[in-house]
Design a protein around this motif. Structure first.
Motif, mmCIF file in Angstrom:
data_model
loop_
_atom_site.group_PDB
_atom_site.id
_atom_site.type_symbol
_atom_site.label_atom_id
_atom_site.label_comp_id
_atom_site.label_asym_id
_atom_site.label_seq_id
_atom_site.Cartn_x
_atom_site.Cartn_y
_atom_site.Cartn_z
ATOM 1 N N ALA A 35 -16.341 -9.569 -9.571
ATOM 2 C CA ALA A 35 -16.246 -9.455 -8.114
ATOM 3 C C ALA A 35 -14.913 -8.825 -7.758
ATOM 4 O O ALA A 35 -13.888 -9.091 -8.395
ATOM 5 N N GLY A 36 -14.934 -7.996 -6.719
ATOM 6 C CA GLY A 36 -13.704 -7.328 -6.319
ATOM 7 C C GLY A 36 -13.806 -6.740 -4.937
ATOM 8 O O GLY A 36 -14.827 -6.873 -4.247
ATOM 9 N N VAL A 37 -12.729 -6.105 -4.521
ATOM 10 C CA VAL A 37 -12.657 -5.459 -3.209
ATOM 11 C C VAL A 37 -12.096 -4.059 -3.407
ATOM 12 O O VAL A 37 -11.512 -3.743 -4.454
ATOM 13 N N TYR A 38 -12.273 -3.227 -2.383
ATOM 14 C CA TYR A 38 -11.689 -1.897 -2.391
ATOM 15 C C TYR A 38 -10.373 -1.936 -1.612
ATOM 16 O O TYR A 38 -10.350 -2.211 -0.412
ATOM 17 N N VAL A 39 -9.277 -1.684 -2.324
ATOM 18 C CA VAL A 39 -7.958 -1.675 -1.705
ATOM 19 C C VAL A 39 -7.664 -0.271 -1.211
ATOM 20 O O VAL A 39 -7.848 0.713 -1.935
ATOM 21 N N ALA A 40 -7.205 -0.192 0.042
ATOM 22 C CA ALA A 40 -6.977 1.114 0.678
ATOM 23 C C ALA A 40 -5.532 1.232 1.122
ATOM 24 O O ALA A 40 -5.250 1.608 2.265
ATOM 25 N N ASN A 41 -4.583 0.905 0.233
ATOM 26 C CA ASN A 41 -3.176 1.060 0.592
ATOM 27 C C ASN A 41 -2.796 2.524 0.728
ATOM 28 O O ASN A 41 -1.871 2.857 1.470
ATOM 29 N N SER A 42 -3.485 3.398 0.004
ATOM 30 C CA SER A 42 -3.294 4.831 0.151
ATOM 31 C C SER A 42 -4.542 5.399 0.824
ATOM 32 O O SER A 42 -5.337 4.670 1.402
ATOM 33 N N SER A 43 -4.717 6.701 0.755
ATOM 34 C CA SER A 43 -5.868 7.324 1.402
ATOM 35 C C SER A 43 -7.129 7.231 0.556
ATOM 36 O O SER A 43 -8.191 7.666 0.981
ATOM 37 N N VAL A 44 -7.011 6.668 -0.663
ATOM 38 C CA VAL A 44 -8.152 6.587 -1.576
ATOM 39 C C VAL A 44 -8.455 5.116 -1.855
ATOM 40 O O VAL A 44 -7.546 4.306 -2.043
ATOM 41 N N ALA A 45 -9.728 4.759 -1.882
ATOM 42 C CA ALA A 45 -10.152 3.383 -2.138
ATOM 43 C C ALA A 45 -10.163 3.111 -3.639
ATOM 44 O O ALA A 45 -10.767 3.868 -4.402
ATOM 45 N N ASN A 46 -9.491 2.026 -4.049
ATOM 46 C CA ASN A 46 -9.443 1.626 -5.454
ATOM 47 C C ASN A 46 -10.004 0.216 -5.604
ATOM 48 O O ASN A 46 -9.681 -0.681 -4.831
ATOM 49 N N PHE A 47 -10.835 0.035 -6.630
ATOM 50 C CA PHE A 47 -11.468 -1.256 -6.892
ATOM 51 C C PHE A 47 -10.477 -2.201 -7.547
ATOM 52 O O PHE A 47 -9.820 -1.855 -8.537
ATOM 53 N N VAL A 48 -10.343 -3.417 -6.992
ATOM 54 C CA VAL A 48 -9.448 -4.442 -7.534
ATOM 55 C C VAL A 48 -10.254 -5.727 -7.707
ATOM 56 O O VAL A 48 -10.937 -6.179 -6.782
ATOM 57 N N VAL A 49 -10.172 -6.324 -8.884
ATOM 58 C CA VAL A 49 -10.901 -7.557 -9.183
ATOM 59 C C VAL A 49 -10.225 -8.737 -8.481
ATOM 60 O O VAL A 49 -9.000 -8.817 -8.407
ATOM 61 N N VAL A 50 -11.031 -9.660 -7.954
ATOM 62 C CA VAL A 50 -10.513 -10.861 -7.292
ATOM 63 C C VAL A 50 -11.134 -12.092 -7.928
ATOM 64 O O VAL A 50 -12.244 -12.041 -8.468
ATOM 65 N N GLU A 51 -10.387 -13.204 -7.839
ATOM 66 C CA GLU A 51 -10.880 -14.497 -8.313
ATOM 67 C C GLU A 51 -11.175 -15.374 -7.095
ATOM 68 O O GLU A 51 -10.261 -15.768 -6.375
ATOM 69 N N ILE A 52 -12.436 -15.666 -6.855
ATOM 70 C CA ILE A 52 -12.855 -16.414 -5.673
ATOM 71 C C ILE A 52 -12.649 -17.906 -5.930
ATOM 72 O O ILE A 52 -13.196 -18.469 -6.874
ATOM 73 N N LEU A 53 -11.835 -18.539 -5.062
ATOM 74 C CA LEU A 53 -11.582 -19.964 -5.174
ATOM 75 C C LEU A 53 -12.576 -20.792 -4.366
ATOM 76 O O LEU A 53 -13.012 -21.851 -4.796
#
Length: 552
Positions: free
Chosen positions: A497-515
């Motif tokens: 599971a993850g989210v798309y991080v958009a700190n720049s102009s391009v979306a990057n997939f980052v894995v998250v740990e759901i609590l």
């Protein structure tokens, strides 16, 4: 005229003579002479143009330059071309702006922050403790020997109340007498009964000073304070021997000292702890009423009715004023009325988790169910615990929730979470080259180092994207090093599971740990350097975007 003569012969009809085409219009022509002239001129001009075109084609075939006419039409065409190019660029830019504006409407982003999912149901309970209060026996200024939260032994003097107008004068007289006694003792020529003890203490003072002399020049001053404390202790013991020694030459000073001490004792009161416990400088006047033995008699209307009073150390007290409170036991109790739906599965003697709250902090307590008394809609419960007594010893009521755990972390919408299958590569396959982590990709008899862009990892493996990572399912890499190296075929895909991080102009997939997660939001753990961080910008609705898409 005779028959057969030529005169009697009939002549054949005369054929009309064909006339040569005339250069001029006939009389029957509907066109006028002027119109015919114009037509002739146009024909001549057309023949001239054809002849010129023929000559140009001939010269072009021979490789000769063809002169171009300089006319106004050619000049106009030179002006039109830049206008056409400008119009094309303007149309393109307008289309891009419209496209980007439409994408902003489709792709929403938000900033990640800490939060909780839900506010749990809050209940209020009445606190019961084994405690007692001590009141002043006289008016005066209190002087405390212990501080808030200190453990006080049984019989220890906690507070002394003095009539300062009288005691200040008497204490000054006693101090002067002590100085005179010590001065006389130091100048004595006869042998004291405690000479050996005094010599030993003075020798200890000398030894202590010598031991710390070499350390006194160090940066830390802690050695100096330790030495001072030890020297003062030895000197106090020596002075106490001298002050209490019954010497005939000091009988007058000793008698005066006893008189002043008796007067001083009458001018102050010492309050002691009748039972050991923890000192608390607040009270509510309900200490005797609300003790654990009265738990079964507590009614719901009594919960929340207490008012805490705080004791000042600097303020004079009157006779009967409360000076301090002693909490005798670390075990404390909470009486509360809870909905039957909450306590339906509870049993006496079991443990439950209680999230207790103060104004500054929350505490998770493991409490024992001492008793339960079910009603029509609510159940009266008595809970007990040994945890965090000092944080609640000033309170008579406590607010708490009964959730198993209040989960805190990074709060993100569920729509932002997507699941992706990542390639699993064992850590034993990793190697390093030029400071980059990668694998040795096997191709026939050759191996080639391939960089890896690691999305996440655990103790046993790293995980990478399937696309654009340099390796794919079915590729063979080396596992291990040296003679123990073997070939390993990449074949395992693990969902993350993850989210798309958009700190720049391009979306990057980052894995998250759901609590924790509910219908709208999820609480995820703040990651490491490569994980999700506070204040990251993420895509709120991940279904509208893919890895590598432009956001802005």
């Amino acid at each position: 005229m005779k028959k057969g003569s030529s005169g009697n012969r009939r002549r054949p009809p005369r054929q009309p003579q064909q006339q040569a085409p005339s250069r001029y219009p006939t009389r029957d022509n509907v066109y006028s002479l002027q119109q015919e002239r114009q037509r002739r001129q146009q024909q001549e001009a057309q023949r001239a143009r054809n002849q010129q075109r023929y000559q140009q084609d001939y010269r072009y075939a021979e490789g000769q330059p063809v002169p171009r006419k300089k006319n106004r039409r050619r000049k106009n065409s030179n002006m039109i071309m830049p206008l056409i190019v400008f119009a094309i660029i303007a149309i393109y830019l307008a289309g891009q702006m419209i496209h980007l504006a439409s994408k902003r409407d489709d792709i929403n982003v938000e900033t990640v922050a800490y939060g909780t999912i839900d506010t749990p149901e809050i209940y209020t309970g009445l606190i019961l403790r084994e405690e007692y209060v001590v009141t002043s026996t006289r008016a005066g200024q209190p002087f405390y020997q212990y501080s808030q939260g200190d453990y006080v032994p049984k019989g220890a003097v906690v507070c002394t109340v003095k009539d300062t107008d009288t005691t200040d004068r008497l204490e000054a007289e006693l101090t002067q007498i002590d100085k005179d006694i010590l001065k006389s003792q130091k100048t004595r020529t006869d042998l004291s009964a405690f000479s050996e003890d005094i010599a030993r203490l003075e020798d200890n003072v000398s030894r202590t000073v010598d031991a710390y002399a070499g350390r006194s020049m160090k940066n830390s001053l802690s050695y100096m304070y330790t030495m001072k404390s030890q020297v003062e202790s030895f000197m106090d013991q020596r002075n106490q021997i001298w002050l209490t020694e019954n010497v005939e030459s000091l009988s007058q000073l000793t008698e005066e000292k006893n008189i002043y001490e008796e007067q001083l004792a009458k001018s102050m009161s010492s309050l002691t702890a009748s039972e050991a416990g923890v000192l608390c400088l607040s009270y509510d006047g309900l200490e005797e009423k609300y003790n654990p033995e009265m738990a079964e008699d507590i009614k719901k209307k009594e919960i929340g009715s207490a008012k805490t009073e705080y004791i000042s150390k600097a303020k004079n007290v009157a006779k009967g004023d409360t000076l301090f409170k002693i909490v005798k036991s670390n075990q404390w109790y909470v009486v509360a009325y809870l909905p039957n739906t909450v306590t339906a599965a509870w049993k006496q003697g079991n443990y439950v988790m209680l999230n207790a709250m103060t104004e500054e902090e929350n505490f998770q307590l493991r409490v024992t169910i001492e008793s339960m008394e079910a009603g029509e809609k609510e159940t009266k419960v008595v809970l007990s615990t040994y945890e965090h007594m000092e944080q609640f010893m000033e309170d008579r009521t406590v607010s708490f929730s009964l959730d198993s755990e209040i989960v805190e972390g990074l709060k993100i919408p569920n729509d932002a979470i997507v699941e992706k299958a990542l390639l699993r590569i064992p850590r034993t396959c990793l190697t390093e080259s030029m400071g980059n982590d990668g694998v040795l990709l096997v191709s026939g008899e050759k191996t080639q180092f391939t960089d890896l862009s690691i999305v996440t990892s655990d103790d046993e493996a790293v995980y990478i994207e399937q696309e654009g990572a340099g390796v794919k399912v079915g590729d063979t890499v080396l596992q291990g090093t040296g003679e123990n190296a073997a070939q390993y075929t990449i074949s395992e895909l693990v969902p993350h599971a993850g989210v798309y991080v958009a700190n720049s102009s391009v979306a990057n997939f980052v894995v998250v740990e759901i609590l924790e997660q509910n219908q709208e939001y999820a609480i995820v753990k703040a990651g490491s350097i490569v994980g999700l961080q506070p204040y990251d910008t993420i895509v709120s609705d991940a279904k509208n975007i893919k890895e590598g898409d432009s956001i802005y």
